[in-house]
Every structure is written in C-alpha cells, then in structure tokens.
Design a protein around this motif. Structure first.
Motif, short mmCIF file in Angstrom:
data_model
loop_
_atom_site.label_atom_id
_atom_site.label_comp_id
_atom_site.label_asym_id
_atom_site.label_seq_id
_atom_site.Cartn_x
_atom_site.Cartn_y
_atom_site.Cartn_z
N LEU A 1 -32.88 11.50 10.92
CA LEU A 1 -31.48 11.24 11.30
C LEU A 1 -30.76 12.94 11.20
CD1 LEU A 1 -30.03 8.18 9.67
CD2 LEU A 1 -30.82 8.48 12.01
N LEU A 2 -30.07 13.03 12.07
CA LEU A 2 -29.15 14.16 11.89
C LEU A 2 -28.45 14.48 10.89
CD1 LEU A 2 -28.01 14.85 15.59
CD2 LEU A 2 -29.78 16.13 14.23
N PRO A 3 -28.14 15.40 10.23
CA PRO A 3 -27.10 15.31 9.20
C PRO A 3 -25.75 14.86 9.58
CG PRO A 3 -27.61 17.64 9.50
CD PRO A 3 -28.56 16.66 10.45
N TRP A 4 -25.04 14.41 8.55
CA TRP A 4 -23.40 13.95 8.94
C TRP A 4 -22.78 15.13 9.40
CZ3 TRP A 4 -22.03 9.32 9.76
CH2 TRP A 4 -20.72 8.99 9.84
N PRO A 5 -22.01 15.00 10.59
CA PRO A 5 -21.39 16.34 10.97
C PRO A 5 -20.46 16.83 10.07
CG PRO A 5 -21.12 14.59 12.68
CD PRO A 5 -21.76 14.19 11.39
N LYS A 6 -20.52 18.10 9.75
CA LYS A 6 -19.30 18.62 8.71
C LYS A 6 -18.27 19.49 9.61
CE LYS A 6 -19.34 19.86 4.00
NZ LYS A 6 -18.39 18.67 3.65
N ILE A 7 -17.09 18.93 9.67
CA ILE A 7 -15.93 19.44 10.53
C ILE A 7 -14.79 19.78 9.64
CG2 ILE A 7 -14.32 18.68 12.38
CD1 ILE A 7 -16.84 17.17 13.44
N ASP A 8 -14.18 20.69 9.99
CA ASP A 8 -12.88 21.10 9.31
C ASP A 8 -11.67 20.61 10.24
OD1 ASP A 8 -10.71 22.23 8.06
OD2 ASP A 8 -11.01 24.42 8.54
N PHE A 9 -11.34 19.41 9.72
CA PHE A 9 -10.39 18.69 10.62
C PHE A 9 -9.02 19.45 10.63
CE2 PHE A 9 -13.44 15.59 9.15
CZ PHE A 9 -13.83 14.80 10.34
N ALA A 10 -8.75 20.09 9.69
CA ALA A 10 -7.36 20.63 9.43
C ALA A 10 -7.23 21.77 10.71
CB ALA A 10 -7.47 21.43 8.21
N LYS A 11 -8.46 22.04 11.34
CA LYS A 11 -8.29 23.03 12.62
C LYS A 11 -7.54 22.33 13.76
CE LYS A 11 -12.29 24.08 13.62
NZ LYS A 11 -13.80 24.49 13.98
N PHE A 12 -7.58 20.88 13.68
CA PHE A 12 -7.27 20.24 14.80
C PHE A 12 -5.71 19.81 14.48
CE2 PHE A 12 -11.87 19.69 14.77
CZ PHE A 12 -12.04 20.27 16.01
N GLY A 13 -5.42 19.44 13.43
CA GLY A 13 -4.01 18.91 12.99
C GLY A 13 -3.89 18.68 11.53
#
Ligand code: CAO
Length: 241
Positions: A1-13
């Motif tokens: 399985l691909l690793p869980w996406p690591k996203i900096d959500f604060a970039k979007f709002g």
C-alpha cells in the motif's frame, strides 16, 4: 500500500487539530482490521412492518402507565435469533481452518455515543421476551452513552444489528464485527406503495442491509436469510413455528 498522504493542510486554509478520543482509536483500529481482512458483501432487502409497527404502537399505548416501552430493534433481535437458528453459519466464527458454530444466541447492537460507536451485547436473547430485551437495551445504551459499559457487556456476540432507523437513511453497508461473520443494518422505515396483486397499497417498509463474510456465507444463503428475516417481521407469529 502507498503511505498515507502527508499534507500541510494549513497551506490551503485555517485548520485546527483535535486528538482522536480513546473509543474512536479502539473502534477505528477494529473497524479497519475487519474491513481489510473480511471479504464483505452486502445484500439489501425490505421488510413489510406495517402490522408489527401498529402492534408495537398499540402495545406501548396500553402499557404507557407502567413505563414499559418496546422498540422495533427488540423485535429485530428476536427475529435475528430465529433466523440464526435456521441459518447457523451466520452465528459462527472462523478459527484457522475450522468454523465454530455457536449454540448460544448473544446479539450485539450498535449504539451511538458522544465518544463514538460501541456495541453492547444482549446475552441469551433466545431466552428473553421483547419487553425484557427492550429494557436491557435501554439500560445498556444508557451505560454506553455514560461511558460505563463493562468489557463483559461488549463481548461474546455471535451476530450484530446496527440500526440507524431512529435517524434516517435508506441503506448502508455495515462493517462486520469480527470474529462474527455477519451483521444486519437497518434504516428508517417509510410508507411505500406495494402491489397487492390488484392495486398499489401503502405499506410501511423497513430497509435491510445484511453484510456477510464471503469466506463462510454465500450470496444465495444471504438472500434467503434476508427473506426469512423479513418474513418474520412481516408476521411475528412465524417465530413460534
Ligand atoms: N424506522 C422508523 N423509525 C424508527 C426505526 C425504524 N427502523 N427505528 C426506530 N425508529 C424510531 C422509533 O420509533 C423511536 O420513536 P418512538 O419514540 O416513537 O418509539 C425513535 O425512532 C427513536 O428510536 P431510537 O433510535 O432512540 O431507539 P432504537 O431502539 O431504535 O435504537 C439505539 C437504540 C441504541 C440502537 C440507537 O439509539 C442508536 O444508537 N442508533 C445508532 C446506531 C449506529 O450508530 N449504527 C451505525 C454503526 S456504523 O457506524
């Protein structure tokens, strides 16, 4: 399985972070394991509960003063017991290369609590009447909501029912509570036109969603289980047969 996406959500709002509660962490891990390891299939059907609901409302009215209130879910627990007697592979668990068939009838029911999903168990439901089951369910659901359920009150079920009937919706795909092999999901009943051979008549129809483990159960058995379960709710006298 691909690793869980690591996203900096604060970039979007703007965002805020909240720790998952203890119950969510426990039930989440269980649900994830069950979803990944069990080959689930869900069969949908409808039960005509017109007469049963009329009886339930009438019974509750007659017993209003004594504080007795029976719920549709209690009837479903008794119907589940009868269906499990007829289809024993639904009251079973896989143990290695063996199937363990249970000769007891402990039925779990999903309870929505402020802390998350919990599944208290009605023990020996085959030996209890609808009034007793309703009372025990109310007590267990209250304990669940108050965070006071003991581990023993959540263990040992051979089959579970998840009712969203008090809330709404049509059908859903409940996740099996391992090591059980099937779960019945029910949604909100509604009046629908049904053909009686001559004309359309209004009938109160209850949507059923039975998820089952394809390693143990096949589609034909699941369709028969749903049909039988629905026939019991349509006429509870069948339970005595
Ligand atoms: N169709 C239409 N109305 C229904 C119904 C149905 N299938 N089932 C219940 N209702 C009505 C009842 O008639 C009741 O009204 P009355 O007061 O007139 O009798 C009202 O909805 C409230 O029912 P309830 O939900 O409080 O009671 P219940 O016995 O049906 O359910 C319990 C109890 C503990 C199962 C429920 O409170 C609950 O927690 N449900 C959620 C379960 C859940 O989260 N499942 C999903 C798991 S997967 O995440």
């Amino acid at each position: 399985l691909l690793p869980w996406p690591k996203i900096d959500f604060a970039k979007f709002g703007p965002v805020e972070r909240k720790e998952l509660g203890r119950i969510k962490k426990i039930s989440g891990a269980n649900l994830h394991r069950n979803w990944v390891l069990i080959p689930h299939v869900t069969n949908h059907d409808d039960a005509d509960i017109t007469e049963l609901e009329a009886f339930r409302v009438q019974f509750n009215k007659e017993n209003d003063k004594s504080g007795i209130k029976v719920t549709m879910l209690a009837f479903m627990i008794r119907a589940a017991v009868a269906a499990l007697r007829k289809f024993p592979e639904f009251n079973a668990s896989i143990d290695g290369e063996q199937l363990v068939l249970k000769n007891y009838f402990h039925i779990g029911f999903a309870a929505d609590t402020p802390n998350g999903l919990m599944v208290p168990v009605i023990r020996d439901a085959d030996q209890k009447g609808i009034v007793q089951i309703s009372q025990e369910m109310a007590e267990l659901a209250k304990k669940a909501r108050d965070g006071k359920l003991a581990p023993a009150e959540m263990s040992g079920a051979g089959f579970s029912i998840s009712s969203l009937g008090g809330i709404g919706g049509r059908y859903f795909t409940p996740i099996i509570n391992a090591p059980e092999v099937a779960i019945m999901g029910v949604c909100k009943s509604r009046l629908e036109p049904q053909w009686d051979g001559k004309q359309f008549v209004p009938r109160l129809m209850l949507p059923l969603s039975l998820s089952w483990d394809h390693r143990v159960i096949d589609g034909a058995a699941a369709a028969r289980f749903n049909l039988y379960f629905a026939s019991l709710l349509a006429d509870m006298r069948r339970i005595m047969m």
